[in-house]
Design a protein around this motif. Structure first.
Motif, PDB file in Angstrom:
ATOM      1  N   LEU A   1       0.982  -6.312   0.913  1.00 18.45           N
ATOM      2  CA  LEU A   1       3.281  -5.529   1.094  1.00 18.45           C
ATOM      3  C   LEU A   1       3.314  -5.292  -0.243  1.00 18.45           C
ATOM      4  CD1 LEU A   1       5.277  -5.812   2.718  1.00 18.45           C
ATOM      5  CD2 LEU A   1       6.134  -8.816   1.317  1.00 18.45           C
ATOM      6  N   LEU A   2       2.704  -5.858  -1.250  1.00 14.58           N
ATOM      7  CA  LEU A   2       2.921  -5.832  -2.902  1.00 14.58           C
ATOM      8  C   LEU A   2       2.953  -4.369  -3.034  1.00 14.58           C
ATOM      9  CD1 LEU A   2       1.206  -8.821  -4.392  1.00 14.58           C
ATOM     10  CD2 LEU A   2       4.032  -8.622  -3.655  1.00 14.58           C
ATOM     11  N   PRO A   3       2.375  -3.550  -3.081  1.00 13.00           N
ATOM     12  CA  PRO A   3       2.475  -1.885  -3.438  1.00 13.00           C
ATOM     13  C   PRO A   3       3.338  -1.295  -2.706  1.00 13.00           C
ATOM     14  CG  PRO A   3       0.113  -2.170  -2.322  1.00 13.00           C
ATOM     15  CD  PRO A   3       0.861  -3.606  -2.261  1.00 13.00           C
ATOM     16  N   VAL A   4       3.849  -1.700  -1.171  1.00  9.94           N
ATOM     17  CA  VAL A   4       4.669  -1.018  -0.360  1.00  9.94           C
ATOM     18  C   VAL A   4       5.981  -0.980  -1.000  1.00  9.94           C
ATOM     19  CG1 VAL A   4       5.373  -0.396   1.204  1.00  9.94           C
ATOM     20  CG2 VAL A   4       3.182  -0.496   1.535  1.00  9.94           C
ATOM     21  N   ALA A   5       6.033  -2.367  -0.831  1.00 15.70           N
ATOM     22  CA  ALA A   5       7.200  -3.272  -1.927  1.00 15.70           C
ATOM     23  C   ALA A   5       7.659  -2.956  -3.449  1.00 15.70           C
ATOM     24  CB  ALA A   5       7.553  -4.637  -1.841  1.00 15.70           C
ATOM     25  N   ASN A   6       7.035  -2.234  -3.882  1.00 20.09           N
ATOM     26  CA  ASN A   6       7.156  -1.432  -4.738  1.00 20.09           C
ATOM     27  C   ASN A   6       7.760  -0.420  -4.583  1.00 20.09           C
ATOM     28  OD1 ASN A   6       6.675  -3.620  -7.377  1.00 20.09           O
ATOM     29  ND2 ASN A   6       4.339  -3.014  -7.596  1.00 20.09           N
ATOM     30  N   GLN A   7       6.653   0.077  -4.098  1.00 23.60           N
ATOM     31  CA  GLN A   7       7.355   1.738  -3.816  1.00 23.60           C
ATOM     32  C   GLN A   7       9.313   1.902  -3.477  1.00 23.60           C
ATOM     33  OE1 GLN A   7       5.947   4.611  -3.895  1.00 23.60           O
ATOM     34  NE2 GLN A   7       3.800   4.157  -4.566  1.00 23.60           N
TER      35      GLN A   7
ATOM     36  N   ALA B   1      11.250  -0.256  -4.092  1.00 19.39           N
ATOM     37  CA  ALA B   1      12.094  -1.157  -5.347  1.00 19.39           C
ATOM     38  C   ALA B   1      12.551  -2.391  -5.608  1.00 19.39           C
ATOM     39  CB  ALA B   1      13.025   0.331  -5.315  1.00 19.39           C
ATOM     40  N   LYS B   2      11.725  -2.792  -4.026  1.00 17.18           N
ATOM     41  CA  LYS B   2      11.493  -4.308  -3.960  1.00 17.18           C
ATOM     42  C   LYS B   2      11.267  -5.502  -5.166  1.00 17.18           C
ATOM     43  CE  LYS B   2      11.974  -3.654   1.188  1.00 17.18           C
ATOM     44  NZ  LYS B   2      13.655  -3.294   0.867  1.00 17.18           N
ATOM     45  N   TYR B   3      11.569  -4.844  -6.212  1.00 13.09           N
ATOM     46  CA  TYR B   3      11.003  -5.313  -7.508  1.00 13.09           C
ATOM     47  C   TYR B   3      10.729  -7.436  -7.393  1.00 13.09           C
ATOM     48  CZ  TYR B   3      10.899  -0.796  -8.605  1.00 13.09           C
ATOM     49  OH  TYR B   3      10.962   0.511  -8.888  1.00 13.09           O
ATOM     50  N   PRO B   4      12.145  -7.734  -7.097  1.00 15.03           N
ATOM     51  CA  PRO B   4      11.802  -9.530  -7.305  1.00 15.03           C
ATOM     52  C   PRO B   4      10.906  -9.778  -5.927  1.00 15.03           C
ATOM     53  CG  PRO B   4      14.488  -8.192  -7.503  1.00 15.03           C
ATOM     54  CD  PRO B   4      13.289  -7.222  -7.103  1.00 15.03           C
ATOM     55  N   GLU B   5      10.519  -9.284  -5.017  1.00 10.70           N
ATOM     56  CA  GLU B   5      10.431 -10.000  -3.813  1.00 10.70           C
ATOM     57  C   GLU B   5       8.858  -9.514  -4.066  1.00 10.70           C
ATOM     58  OE1 GLU B   5       9.690  -9.078   0.693  1.00 10.70           O
ATOM     59  OE2 GLU B   5      11.020  -7.540  -0.036  1.00 10.70           O
ATOM     60  N   VAL B   6       7.853  -9.004  -5.256  1.00  5.38           N
ATOM     61  CA  VAL B   6       6.959  -8.451  -5.574  1.00  5.38           C
ATOM     62  C   VAL B   6       6.749  -9.366  -5.766  1.00  5.38           C
ATOM     63  CG1 VAL B   6       5.196  -6.604  -6.841  1.00  5.38           C
ATOM     64  CG2 VAL B   6       7.001  -5.769  -5.110  1.00  5.38           C
ATOM     65  N   ILE B   7       7.735  -9.731  -7.020  1.00  9.21           N
ATOM     66  CA  ILE B   7       7.200 -10.975  -8.472  1.00  9.21           C
ATOM     67  C   ILE B   7       6.946 -12.199  -7.860  1.00  9.21           C
ATOM     68  CG2 ILE B   7       8.397 -12.383 -10.235  1.00  9.21           C
ATOM     69  CD1 ILE B   7       9.809  -9.136 -11.108  1.00  9.21           C
ATOM     70  N   GLU B   8       8.677 -12.320  -6.900  1.00 11.48           N
ATOM     71  CA  GLU B   8       8.258 -13.473  -6.045  1.00 11.48           C
ATOM     72  C   GLU B   8       6.790 -14.115  -5.251  1.00 11.48           C
ATOM     73  OE1 GLU B   8      10.615 -16.204  -2.545  1.00 11.48           O
ATOM     74  OE2 GLU B   8      11.679 -13.867  -2.903  1.00 11.48           O
ATOM     75  N   ILE B   9       6.246 -13.162  -4.558  1.00 10.38           N
ATOM     76  CA  ILE B   9       5.335 -13.387  -3.494  1.00 10.38           C
ATOM     77  C   ILE B   9       4.073 -13.504  -3.726  1.00 10.38           C
ATOM     78  CG2 ILE B   9       3.673 -12.270  -1.927  1.00 10.38           C
ATOM     79  CD1 ILE B   9       6.861 -10.316  -0.796  1.00 10.38           C
ATOM     80  N   GLY B  10       3.416 -12.035  -5.826  1.00 11.81           N
ATOM     81  CA  GLY B  10       2.876 -12.409  -5.918  1.00 11.81           C
ATOM     82  C   GLY B  10       2.547 -13.593  -6.886  1.00 11.81           C
TER      83      GLY B  10
ATOM     84  N   GLY C   1       2.945  -6.406 -12.593  1.00 11.70           N
ATOM     85  CA  GLY C   1       2.889  -5.709 -13.482  1.00 11.70           C
ATOM     86  C   GLY C   1       3.949  -4.373 -14.075  1.00 11.70           C
ATOM     87  N   GLN C   2       3.409  -3.965 -12.530  1.00  9.86           N
ATOM     88  CA  GLN C   2       4.508  -2.520 -12.599  1.00  9.86           C
ATOM     89  C   GLN C   2       6.168  -3.217 -12.291  1.00  9.86           C
ATOM     90  OE1 GLN C   2       3.518   0.764 -10.063  1.00  9.86           O
ATOM     91  NE2 GLN C   2       1.983   0.146 -10.252  1.00  9.86           N
ATOM     92  N   ALA C   3       6.231  -3.930 -11.448  1.00  9.77           N
ATOM     93  CA  ALA C   3       7.284  -4.676 -10.763  1.00  9.77           C
ATOM     94  C   ALA C   3       8.137  -5.361 -11.806  1.00  9.77           C
ATOM     95  CB  ALA C   3       7.082  -5.773  -9.808  1.00  9.77           C
ATOM     96  N   TYR C   4       7.588  -6.241 -13.427  1.00  9.88           N
ATOM     97  CA  TYR C   4       8.100  -6.828 -14.061  1.00  9.88           C
ATOM     98  C   TYR C   4       8.166  -5.941 -14.907  1.00  9.88           C
ATOM     99  CZ  TYR C   4       7.061 -11.837 -12.934  1.00  9.88           C
ATOM    100  OH  TYR C   4       7.090 -13.293 -13.260  1.00  9.88           O
ATOM    101  N   PHE C   5       8.127  -4.372 -15.331  1.00 10.83           N
ATOM    102  CA  PHE C   5       8.368  -3.117 -16.241  1.00 10.83           C
ATOM    103  C   PHE C   5       9.945  -2.907 -16.035  1.00 10.83           C
ATOM    104  CE2 PHE C   5       8.824   1.350 -16.618  1.00 10.83           C
ATOM    105  CZ  PHE C   5       9.230   0.994 -18.184  1.00 10.83           C
ATOM    106  N   TYR C   6      10.029  -3.374 -14.153  1.00 13.01           N
ATOM    107  CA  TYR C   6      11.207  -2.299 -14.181  1.00 13.01           C
ATOM    108  C   TYR C   6      12.279  -3.384 -13.858  1.00 13.01           C
ATOM    109  CZ  TYR C   6       8.886   1.575 -12.526  1.00 13.01           C
ATOM    110  OH  TYR C   6       7.871   2.885 -12.671  1.00 13.01           O
ATOM    111  N   VAL C   7      12.125  -4.656 -13.838  1.00 13.61           N
ATOM    112  CA  VAL C   7      12.634  -5.362 -14.017  1.00 13.61           C
ATOM    113  C   VAL C   7      13.276  -6.078 -15.467  1.00 13.61           C
ATOM    114  CG1 VAL C   7      12.790  -5.950 -11.964  1.00 13.61           C
ATOM    115  CG2 VAL C   7      11.534  -7.500 -13.888  1.00 13.61           C
TER     116      VAL C   7
END
Length: 378
Positions: free
Chosen positions: A196-202, A204-213, A230-236
């Motif tokens: 789910l992580l790379p899909v959620a990044n695409q 822009a569901k960055y908080p979800e990526v961070i929480e699950i990750g 890392g990508q999600a943290y950059f965008y937040v």
């Protein structure tokens, strides 16, 4: 697993029927073969009792199953084909034939049997699931997986494959939805959560990526998880956390162009311009293949063959911007010498070739020729 389960049911029912009808079978011996998984012995034993031309479908099914479990696939297929002739349109027989052909690498036959199954049963989940494996295009694969998913939306394998296929077609929202549905029924499925992580990044569901990750990292420090996080943290705008994660990857030697790029940007945002410059250069270096010079040399050689000598020179020189190359130095020497009739440039590149330490054994003919031309052109 379903295929094996069906076959086991056949074995049990066939065994009970056959033993009731024939006193010739030593039931204890046969059961011992099954319990100890000596399927080859079981098949040989049954074949010693029944004639080779037997038309008894139940006996043939038991022999075919034993041969299949023993890995004697040609024998198993022969018996299942005979069963299919005597009693056509049996789903269990068709699944067995599809499975045998799949194991033997005969995709065409496996696909044919699976298509026969969906003609008989248009709602057969397992047939659609397996047909997706043999799809020739992403679009065809997607259609099979969508059908399987409509029949069983919580199957983790189908959800995973469907999301990957959607993602490959850049359809990220349905990929996300398929995974979320399956995860809802199995909240501890780490494989689906990671997918789910790379899909959620695409999306822009960055908080979800961070929480699950972060939860996943507690279970296993996977480099792909850290990459997505890392990508999600950059965008937040948590640039320091982005750098920290990607620094771990760099220390492990698994950095890539993308991770280095985000590190460069993060350092820039933190106004650490020295490190930003360092990682910008690292990004460039990572993006350049070790073989780039060879690719340009190949392109230049094609231009030479077409007598497009100026284009060849441009391609050769472009290749040299990615690193030194004896091949290119030598080829430029030849090109300026023999085709463009520019002796001064030819002399320069022959000299560069000789000064770049060519292999004395492997390139002795080229070395000798370059030396002779340098002597003449000088």
């Amino acid at each position: 697993m379903m295929k094996i389960g069906i076959c086991l049911c056949i074995v049990v029912s066939c065994f009970n029927t056959i033993t009731a009808q024939s006193a010739k079978i030593d039931t204890e011996k046969l059961l011992e073969y099954y319990e100890t998984q000596r399927y080859a012995d079981a098949a040989q034993y049954l074949q010693s009792i029944y004639p080779g031309d037997t038309q008894d479908v139940k006996a043939l099914s038991q022999i075919a199953y034993c041969n299949m479990m023993a890995g004697k696939l040609p024998e198993a297929e022969k018996n299942y084909i005979k069963i299919n002739t005597l009693q056509p349109n049996s789903l269990s027989t068709l699944f067995s034939l599809a499975g045998i052909n799949s194991r033997r690498g005969n995709a065409t036959n496996a696909k044919t049997y699976l298509q026969q199954i969906i003609q008989l049963d248009s709602l057969n989940f397992n047939a659609y699931k397996q047909l997706a494996i043999y799809a020739e295009t992403p679009e065809t694969k997607l259609n099979y997986l969508k059908k399987a998913h409509s029949l069983n939306s919580i199957d983790p394998d189908v959800a995973y494959d469907l999301s990957q296929t959607y993602s490959g077609l850049k359809q990220y929202q349905p990929a996300y939805d398929a995974l979320k549905t399956a995860i809802a029924s199995d909240t501890e499925n780490f494989t689906l959560q990671q997918a789910l992580l790379p899909v959620a990044n695409q999306l822009a569901k960055y908080p979800e990526v961070i929480e699950i990750g972060e939860k996943l990292l507690k279970n296993h420090a996977d480099v792909n998880i850290m990459n997505d996080m890392g990508q999600a943290y950059f965008y937040v705008k948590d640039y320091q956390r982005c750098i920290s994660l990607y620094k771990i990857l760099e220390d492990m030697g698994v950095q890539n162009e993308g991770t280095l790029y985000f590190m460069a940007l993060s350092y820039r945002e933190l106004k650490d311009y020295n490190n930003a410059a360092i990682y910008a250069q690292k990004t460039i270096d990572e993006a350049i293949s070790d073989h780039t010079t060879l690719y340009y040399a190949a392109l230049a050689g094609i231009y030479e063959a077409k007598n497009q000598y100026n284009d060849a020179v441009t391609a050769y020189k472009r290749g040299l911007t990615f690193g030194t190359s004896n091949i290119i130095y030598y080829r430029l020497g030849l090109l300026y010498d023999l085709n463009l009739k520019q002796p001064k440039n030819a002399f320069t590149y022959y000299q560069m070739y000789l000064k770049n330490h060519p292999d004395q054994e492997k390139e002795k003919d080229q070395i000798a020729y370059a030396k002779s031309r340098v002597s003449i052109l000088k």
